[in-house]
Design a protein around this motif. Structure first.
Motif, PDB file in Angstrom:
ATOM      1  N   SER A 143       0.834  -1.200   0.000  1.00  8.29           N
ATOM      2  CA  SER A 143       0.000   0.000   0.000  1.00  8.29           C
ATOM      3  C   SER A 143       0.871   1.252   0.000  1.00  8.29           C
ATOM      4  O   SER A 143       0.986   1.947   1.005  1.00  8.29           O
ATOM      5  CB  SER A 143      -0.908  -0.016   1.237  1.00  8.29           C
ATOM      6  N   PRO A 144       1.492   1.562  -1.128  1.00  4.83           N
ATOM      7  CA  PRO A 144       2.367   2.736  -1.161  1.00  4.83           C
ATOM      8  C   PRO A 144       1.581   4.021  -0.928  1.00  4.83           C
ATOM      9  O   PRO A 144       0.447   4.157  -1.373  1.00  4.83           O
ATOM     10  CB  PRO A 144       2.970   2.700  -2.562  1.00  4.83           C
ATOM     11  N   GLY A 145       2.202   4.941  -0.205  1.00  3.56           N
ATOM     12  CA  GLY A 145       1.559   6.213   0.096  1.00  3.56           C
ATOM     13  C   GLY A 145       2.304   7.367  -0.549  1.00  3.56           C
ATOM     14  O   GLY A 145       3.327   7.172  -1.212  1.00  3.56           O
ATOM     15  N   ASP A 146       1.790   8.561  -0.336  1.00  6.15           N
ATOM     16  CA  ASP A 146       2.404   9.727  -0.966  1.00  6.15           C
ATOM     17  C   ASP A 146       3.005  10.700   0.052  1.00  6.15           C
ATOM     18  O   ASP A 146       3.116  11.891  -0.202  1.00  6.15           O
ATOM     19  CB  ASP A 146       1.407  10.441  -1.872  1.00  6.15           C
ATOM     20  N   LEU A 147       3.408  10.182   1.205  1.00  2.00           N
ATOM     21  CA  LEU A 147       4.056  11.000   2.215  1.00  2.00           C
ATOM     22  C   LEU A 147       5.418  11.444   1.698  1.00  2.00           C
ATOM     23  O   LEU A 147       6.188  10.636   1.171  1.00  2.00           O
ATOM     24  CB  LEU A 147       4.225  10.197   3.515  1.00  2.00           C
ATOM     25  N   GLU A 148       5.710  12.734   1.846  1.00  2.00           N
ATOM     26  CA  GLU A 148       6.997  13.272   1.412  1.00  2.00           C
ATOM     27  C   GLU A 148       7.733  13.876   2.591  1.00  2.00           C
ATOM     28  O   GLU A 148       7.120  14.203   3.617  1.00  2.00           O
ATOM     29  CB  GLU A 148       6.769  14.351   0.336  1.00  2.00           C
ATOM     30  N   ARG A 149       9.040  14.064   2.423  1.00  2.00           N
ATOM     31  CA  ARG A 149       9.846  14.682   3.478  1.00  2.00           C
ATOM     32  C   ARG A 149       9.273  16.035   3.880  1.00  2.00           C
ATOM     33  O   ARG A 149       9.248  16.398   5.053  1.00  2.00           O
ATOM     34  CB  ARG A 149      11.285  14.876   3.008  1.00  2.00           C
ATOM     35  N   ALA A 150       8.792  16.786   2.903  1.00  2.00           N
ATOM     36  CA  ALA A 150       8.232  18.114   3.179  1.00  2.00           C
ATOM     37  C   ALA A 150       7.008  18.017   4.094  1.00  2.00           C
ATOM     38  O   ALA A 150       6.764  18.916   4.903  1.00  2.00           O
ATOM     39  CB  ALA A 150       7.867  18.814   1.875  1.00  2.00           C
TER      40      ALA A 150
END
Length: 175
Positions: free
Chosen positions: A52-59
């Motif tokens: 279940s890949p997510g779209d969380l980014e470092r920012a």
């Protein structure tokens, strides 16, 4: 162990990567978690998850700010029990379960008796039905916490529990 086998009792478990992460947090504090290499590793792990890949980014982590909230408390018999309020659902669920269980004579049953486990499971079904229906982030939704924790409401919900049968699928209530 790497092959999935459990570590034997008394055997030392070493996790050098986790130890290094804890060392980095000890040296740099929370800032390292939200902006440093740990944040990069978290964002990468989320985006590359096989199931279940997510779209969380470092920012996203860098922009995060802690929101302090008042504890959520209610009485259970002679005790004052407190937990975390929304957006966490755990405090509401636990306090609901205790309120639902209040009419049952748990003290007369062994803790792991079939009857005690049945009452606990049924209270959980009712609380989690409400959780699924009503709990969310109060910044975006009106969460009816006072209604969900109302003694009258919980007493009414508890009447759905039968000593001899499971609720099966529990419906949410109307706080």
């Amino acid at each position: 162990r790497a092959d999935g086998a459990p570590v034997a009792e008394g055997e030392r478990l070493r996790n050098p990567r986790f130890a290094a992460t804890l060392d980095e947090l000890a040296r740099g504090g929370a800032k390292r978690f939200y902006t440093g290499a740990i944040a990069a590793a978290v964002a990468t792990a989320v985006s590359r998850d096989a199931r279940s890949p997510g779209d969380l980014e470092r920012a996203d982590l860098a922009r995060y700010r802690v929101a302090e909230r008042e504890p959520l408390c209610a009485r259970y018999r002679v005790y004052l029990v407190c937990g975390v309020g929304p957006p966490s659902s755990g405090g509401v669920a636990v306090l609901q379960m205790l309120g639902i269980l209040e009419r049952f004579a748990l003290e007369r049953q062994p803790p792991l008796s079939a009857q005690s486990v049945h009452w606990f499971a049924e209270a959980g079904r009712l609380a989690f039905a409400d959780r699924a229906q009503y709990l969310a982030d109060p910044a975006f939704f009106d969460v009816p916490v006072p209604g969900l924790l109302s003694r009258r409401y919980l007493a009414l919900r508890s009447t759905l529990i039968s000593d001899g049968a499971s609720l099966g699928h529990a419906p949410p209530g109307e706080p």
